[in-house]
Design an enzyme around this catalytic site. Sequence first.
Site, PDB file in Angstrom:
ATOM      1  N   GLU A  87      20.508 -24.711 -13.026  1.00  0.00           N
ATOM      2  CA  GLU A  87      19.335 -24.399 -13.833  1.00  0.00           C
ATOM      3  C   GLU A  87      18.351 -25.562 -13.879  1.00  0.00           C
ATOM      4  OE1 GLU A  87      18.683 -21.527 -14.702  1.00  0.00           O
ATOM      5  OE2 GLU A  87      20.558 -20.422 -14.940  1.00  0.00           O
TER       6      GLU A  87
ATOM      7  N   ASP B 218      23.963 -14.426  -5.379  1.00  0.00           N
ATOM      8  CA  ASP B 218      22.664 -13.948  -4.914  1.00  0.00           C
ATOM      9  C   ASP B 218      21.802 -14.970  -4.166  1.00  0.00           C
ATOM     10  OD1 ASP B 218      22.435 -15.351  -7.289  1.00  0.00           O
ATOM     11  OD2 ASP B 218      21.090 -13.943  -8.263  1.00  0.00           O
TER      12      ASP B 218
ATOM     13  N   GLU C 286      21.904  -5.134 -17.160  1.00  0.00           N
ATOM     14  CA  GLU C 286      22.602  -6.144 -16.361  1.00  0.00           C
ATOM     15  C   GLU C 286      23.613  -5.504 -15.425  1.00  0.00           C
ATOM     16  OE1 GLU C 286      21.981 -10.261 -17.210  1.00  0.00           O
ATOM     17  OE2 GLU C 286      20.756  -8.646 -16.393  1.00  0.00           O
TER      18      GLU C 286
ATOM     19  N   GLU D  12      13.603  -9.996 -10.906  1.00  0.00           N
ATOM     20  CA  GLU D  12      13.996  -9.704  -9.524  1.00  0.00           C
ATOM     21  C   GLU D  12      13.410  -8.405  -8.968  1.00  0.00           C
ATOM     22  OE1 GLU D  12      16.585 -12.863 -10.949  1.00  0.00           O
ATOM     23  OE2 GLU D  12      16.076 -10.905 -11.821  1.00  0.00           O
TER      24      GLU D  12
END
Length: 602
Positions: free
Chosen positions: A121, A261, A354, A375
Site C-alpha cells: 500500500e 491480481d 466483494e 476496477e
Amino acid sequence: MEPAKPRIATFITLILIISEGLIFRVLAEGVSFEEAKQLRDEVSGMFYHAFDGYMKYAFPRDELKPLSCEGEDTLGGYALTLIDSLDTLALLGDKERFSSSVEWISKNLRFDINKTVSLFETTIRILGGLLSAHLIASDYSTGMRVPSYDDELLHLAEDLGRRLLPAFDTPTGIPFGSVNLLHGVDKNESKITSTAGGGTLTLEFGVLSRLTNDPIFEQVTKNSVRGIWACRSRINLVGAHIDVFTGEWTQKDAGIGTSIDSFYEYLLKAYLLFGDEEYLYIFQEAYGAAMHYLFHDPWYVEVNMNSAALVWPLFNSLQAFWPGLQVLAGDIDPAIRTHTAFFSVWKRYGFTPEGFNLASFAVQHGQKSYPLRPELIESTYWLYKATRDPRYLDVGRDIVTSLQYGARCTCGYCHISDVEFHKQEDHMESFFLAETVKYLWLLFDLAAGPDNLVENGPYKYIFSTEGHLFPMTPRISLVREHCSYFGAYCKSSDFRQGYSTSYISKDGHQISNSSRFQRGLGSTSYVTHYGFHKSTSISGIIKGVCPGLTHEQMYHLSYVASPATVPEDEPTHQTQNAAATQTQSSSVSNHEPPEVSETDQS
C-alpha cells in the site's frame, strides 16, 4: 450453496444459462456529446465534493470519514489522501490546488517516523503518488510546472524508497509484507506475503531508479518477481500467499483477483514502461496459463495451482481490472465479453459486491460490501478507448448514478457495507480520488473531445495499479544506450508502413469483435495465442532511431489487426482435467472462500 457439478464444463454451462437474463445488453439510447460533457463536469464535482470534504475535515490525517466528517489515520499518518490525489488535481487542470498541495507536502512531509506500514500500500499509494506528482510538477511541457518546485517530492520518494528496502532482505528476494519506516523489519514480522504484495512494486521502484540513477530499487523488485515466478507450478500458475523464506505456497488457490491480481498487471506494464522483455516473457507464460485454466467464458474461477481443479466458483470485485489489462495486451474479444458479465452484477445491485457466487448466483456470504473500488470503471475506460463503442458511456453513466444516489454522503462518498440494501459505512478510501473518479472523468472527457494530460499531453502514460501517471519519457522508458529507442527496429530498407498509429478507431466506429490486436514494434515478430507479440533480433535489423517511426511505434503503443490464432477446436482445460475436477469439485460447497484482504485494496 448447491452441490458443485462434477465437471467444470457442465458447471459453467449452467451458469451461462442462469445468467442469460442478467447479462447486460446495449440499450438503444446512448450518451450524446453534450451529455458526455455534462457527465464529465458532474464527475469533476464528485471529486471536489470528496476532496474538499477531506481537506476541510480530515487533512492532514490519512483519510476522511465522510458520514461523521472526521479524519482517521489508516496507513502511516502522513496525509495519504492528499498525496494519492495529486495527479488527479493535475489531470483536472487545477494548477492552483496542485501547486499549493505540492508546496505543503514539500515542506511538511517526513518519513523518519516509528510506523510499521504495508509495503504494498505504501508503494502504490505514497511512493507512486510522489513520483507521479514530481514528474508533472517538474516538467514545463505538462502545463502544470510549479515555479518554486525544486525536486522535493523526488527527494521524499527516495527517502521513502530506502526505508522500504529492508523488506527485501529475504532468502527468496520476495519481500516481507510490512516494514517499520524507522527500524526496518520487526523480528516478529510474518513470513507470509501475498503474490500481489510481492509482485506489484516494479513500476514505482523502477521509476525511482531511473530518476535517481540508483539501480538498487529496480533490482530488488525485479528479483522479487523472479522469486515468485520461480515458485510457479508446473502449469505456470501462481498461488495467493507464499513464505518469503522458503518459497512454499501457503495458499495455493490460483486466480486473477484477490491477492494475485496486480501481479499480472505489473508484468505487462513493466514491459511497456521499461522495455524489459523478461517481463513480457513472464507475462506471456502467466497470461496464457490464466486464460487456459481460469477462464470459463465469460467468467473466471479460482483453481488449485497444481492440479487446476476448481476451488471457488466466485467473481470477486478485484477481478474487474482484467478486461482493461486485456486491452493493453491486445486481447479485445474476451475483454468485451467478460466486462459485459461483470457489469451485469453491477446492474443487479447498483454496485459490485466483494464476492459474487457463480453457483448460487447471489452475493457471497461475508462479502457484501462495495468499498468504492475503481476496477470495473478502469476497464470501462480502456474498452471505450479501444473500441469507441457507446455502450461503455452508458455503463459509465449508470455507475455515476449509482455513486451519486447510493454512496454520496455528508462530506464525501461512503463505503457501501451491503450492496443489497445500500447501507452506508463511514469510510472513504484514498483510491476513490486516485482512481475511481479519475477513470470516470477520463471516460467522459474522451467522449467529449479530450483535453487533458493523458490524451493530449506530450507523453504517453502508463497507469499504476493505483491510477498514478508514469510518462513514457526517454529518461524512464529507454534503455541506457545513449538515446537509442528500445524497440525502434527498422530494416535498412523497406520499413513496414502498414501499422496504424493508434489502437483507437479514428473514425469513432466500433472495432470488429472478430479482430485481434498485436503490438506494432516495426520488427520481425511472433504472435502468441493471445494477440500480443515480441520482437526478435535477426540479421538485417538495425536498432536505433528510425525516422519513419511514429511516436506510438517508438513507445510500443501501436496496435494492428491480426487473424485469430487459437483454433476453434483447440482442446479445452475442461476436457483435459475432468478427472481432477471431479475429485475436487464435490468439496467446493462445503467451504467458504477466503475473505478479501484488507491490504489488497487496489
